[in-house]
Design an enzyme around this catalytic site. Sequence first.
Site, mmCIF file in Angstrom:
data_model
loop_
_atom_site.group_PDB
_atom_site.id
_atom_site.type_symbol
_atom_site.label_atom_id
_atom_site.label_comp_id
_atom_site.label_asym_id
_atom_site.label_seq_id
_atom_site.Cartn_x
_atom_site.Cartn_y
_atom_site.Cartn_z
ATOM 1 N N GLU A 764 -4.778 16.056 -43.708
ATOM 2 C CA GLU A 764 -5.318 17.422 -43.733
ATOM 3 C C GLU A 764 -4.125 18.325 -43.542
ATOM 4 O OE1 GLU A 764 -8.894 16.747 -40.906
ATOM 5 O OE2 GLU A 764 -8.510 18.903 -41.097
ATOM 6 N N CYS A 798 -5.670 26.068 -39.250
ATOM 7 C CA CYS A 798 -5.420 25.761 -40.667
ATOM 8 C C CYS A 798 -6.358 26.589 -41.525
ATOM 9 C CB CYS A 798 -5.667 24.297 -41.008
ATOM 10 S SG CYS A 798 -5.664 23.194 -39.643
#
Length: 1010
Positions: A764, A798
């Site tokens: 990720e 993020c």
Amino acid sequence: MPSPFDSVPLLRDIAGFYRAPEGECLSHLIPSAQLSPIEQPKAVARATRWIEDIRRTHKPQASVTDLLARFGLTSNEGLALMCLAEALLRIPDRATADALIRDKLGGTHWNEAIGTDAPWKLNVTGWALAITGKVIELDDTEWSSPGAALGKLVSKLGQPLIREAIKGAMQWLADQFVVNETIAGALERAKAPAKEGVRFSFDMLGEGARTAADAERYYKDYENAVEAIGAFQAVHKFKRPSGISVKLSALHPRYEIAQRGRVMREMMPKLVALCEQASRHDIPLTIDAEEADRLQLSLEIAAELMKQVRFSGWEGLGFAVQAYQKRAPAAIDYLAALARSHRQRLTIRLVKGAYWDTEIKRAQERGWDDFPVFTRKCSTDISYLACARRLLAADWIDPMFGTHNAMTVAHIHEISRDPAKLEFQKLYGMNDDLYRLMQKEGFNTCVYAPVGDHDVLLGYLVRRILENGANSSFLHSLFDTNVPIEKLTADPVAELQSHAEMNHPAVRRPPQLFAPDRANSEGLDLSDPFITEPLLAEIARFRQLPPRVNAIDTNSLDTMHALAKKGYAEWSSWPVEERAVKLEKLGDLLEKNRAELMALLIYEGGKTLADALGEVREAVDYCRYYSARACADFVVRDLPGPTGERNQSRLVGRGVFACISPWNFPLAIFLGQITAALIAGNSVIAKPASQTRLVAKRIAELIYEAGVPVHVFHLAPGGPDIGNAIVKLPGLAGIAFTGSTSVARGINQALAAKDGLIVPFIAETGGQNAMIVDSSALPEQVVDDVITSAFRSAGQRCSALRILCLPDKAADKILAMLAGAMRELRVGDPGRLETDVGPVIDHAAQQKLLEHVARLKKEAKEIATTALPPEAANGPFVAPQAWEIPSLGWLKEEVFGPILHVVRYRTEALGAMIAQINATGFGLTGGLHSRIESTVRQVERDLHVGNFYVNRSMIGAVVGSQPFGGEGLSGTGPKAGGPHYLPRFAIERVTSNNLTAAGGNASLLIAASK
Ligand SMILES: Cc1cc2nc3c(=O)[nH]c(=O)nc-3n(C[C@H](O)[C@H](O)[C@H](O)COP(=O)(O)OP(=O)(O)OC[C@H]3O[C@@H](n4cnc5c(N)ncnc54)[C@H](O)[C@@H]3O)c2cc1C
């Protein structure tokens, strides 16, 4: 047993009922919500007479009451109308206005919705078309068919007159809710009814100020209104003077308990001045009740007003209390005690409450132990009636009853010793029929009358439609002759008692949101000082951080790996249910040690209180979600095949998994990877980020305490050298990584260069996340969601918003509001409740961000920068800031901090804007604010992102509800917290067994012979 509501009404007691069990609250309320056997039939007879009269004499017109009664909220048409009314008037450009109209009027089934009820049909057709009739030619069939007429309208949208006509229709709709756009006009309209004894309480439209400028403007509106109403009363000398209703959220941009100090300092003087101005004119001023999380602050303000206002004989100060809140009776007791102790009469306006759906959603999102409001309409009615009795019994209180419900009125009339002293209040435009009858019978009545521009009407309008359009609402059923009158006059206590449980089963209590699969993680109500004060004290106990955790030696990794292999052999042989027991225990331990973990997140990771709490919850959810999923998925599955053969598949752990996690979610991401790997049957070597090793160490201790064997889990703190060494370990079964795209690429290459196994790599990585806004969006909502998405966690998520794409026609307005709202943010010590934005992770990160700011200063246009407090000099703080950049392509890489970039686009160029976002190559999160379904569908289809958020913030993905992860440069998938994640940590084995090997196919013969 004495009722707890009878105890001393201190604020603490009130807070005790905040989210109390529904049954407990109601059992104390029921006795005082009932009428005697003599009173009950009298009240029913009165209400029945009124309802019959209204149903007999009511002439359907194109009024709001009729509109709501007809469409309600269960029909697509009702929702389409609401949405059109809410958005159309604020849209500045033709293309978006046409798209909205097409969207809302084009696809629905107006003929069926409007039905065959002739007068109604005529009226609605008239409503929609009278205004437009001059503009388009309709033949006879079209005139008699609203659907056809609207269809024709939509097909001619290119003509400017059509758009203007529909805008006119919406203006008309808005007018039904607003008495006038100015207080002078409103007073003019109030003159005639006032002569007949009707009182008005004017509501200067506007609520939820986002900026200091808005708050100042609203204050001036109130000030002018009080002056005008005072002068009006001085001239006309009505026996019952009209007054004003005030929303405190309009007077301060941060009207919330976390900003209590500022509110008291900055808003109180204004409020005191308004009260004294009303006092000088001797007109009533009532403070409206807003969302439940503001009640505590409102009550504190009530106490302050009692101390600070010079009443000089004025008896007009009042407070609205919402009966749907479980705290209502205690709040009434508190206000009554205040009045008594100051020997100062107060008014209390009892209302049922207008934010019910918001309260339910909020409590579910925040994982509270229960709701602040009741979950059945009849329970709200019971509370209202019990509160009414309480009010009537209170000395020093003058009650006022806000309701449109005939039975509620009749009930209160019955329990009052002196009905002539009662006052009933209605909203402007609502149930005029009932109030006309009441007035004829000598009731004192008052109209709550909104005044102001249509562009600030929207919040009010939508609330009205929502609260009165629901099937459960009295107004919705009033004209529906399919609903028997007995239903409208039913005793709410009898109705409640007809249900097996007090809570409405369709309204899931927050702890049961994910039942039966798993328990929800426990949230805390940070608006409740009786929760936050002990929590802060407990967190402060852990302020002194433990000593630094040293990195391990790379040489020790081999031993660790060997032990982990042993651990795998043992652990993978455990039934999945037993592994799940350990992880569920871990989830419980996280909750038990919440304060300590929050302290570590705050003081090691720089998280604010709310972010730290959210992170603990996310980690708990991972433990429970993956356990539940594994128990469902890691079972032996029978596969189809020919008779005499058994085919079965099963998932088993792969071996030793490496989990490498970042500092920005040192608990949730760290543990999310680990729990997934563990539950799948792997052993784990976990390398936390260097900056957040203390969190990791404490989690490791809890993992062992939960019963995970020591050889199964290994903590490997260290820097990049340790990370590299782990990746190179021979025989590693897989890697889960969250971090930057460049490090992920490095790991990928290292894995590719390795001999031996080809293993899964779950990455990720970063994002260049954009939010697109079109001009149908509500600026206030956009600004709230931009601030949350860009600046929460100091932009170090993020998922955080990096690029805001605004339509050129609406950009200036949104940016002005954004700049004002950013000025209201508080940066500082993340351990304080009032802090919105804490520091960035370290000085290196700060330095990098400041270098980017230097480039922005040269090449971009500043929109706003939040002020840093002096204490910021002591830490790695970066001020939240927004900059307009020349183009999206100007931004070359992810800027991981509280820096928002803004670009403008032309409405017609939406497709090109989407293409530019896709061209960045990242695909993590994306956002859209729009009221237009076709735009939502277009962006959803064309924007390549893993997580797409519509009309909300772009952060805070919930495990199991919003599986999280990106595509392209943003990650490999599968998504964390989603149904496809665990299988990636496992291998699938299939066994095919020939059952006929030992002879014939006995089972087939048996089956065929039945
Ligand atoms: C003068 C005046 C001032 C007002 N000021 C305020 C204010 O300051 N703050 C505010 O919030 N509202 C205020 N209101 C709005 C008021 O709350 C609504 O008009 C009112 O709820 C409608 O009640 P009713 O008795 O007319 O209708 P009814 O149809 O009898 O009751 C509707 C009520 O039931 C509640 N309800 C519906 N379903 C459920 C359920 N499943 N569980 C629990 N409850 C349910 C609704 O939320 C609503 O409160 C005011 C209204 C008036 C008339």
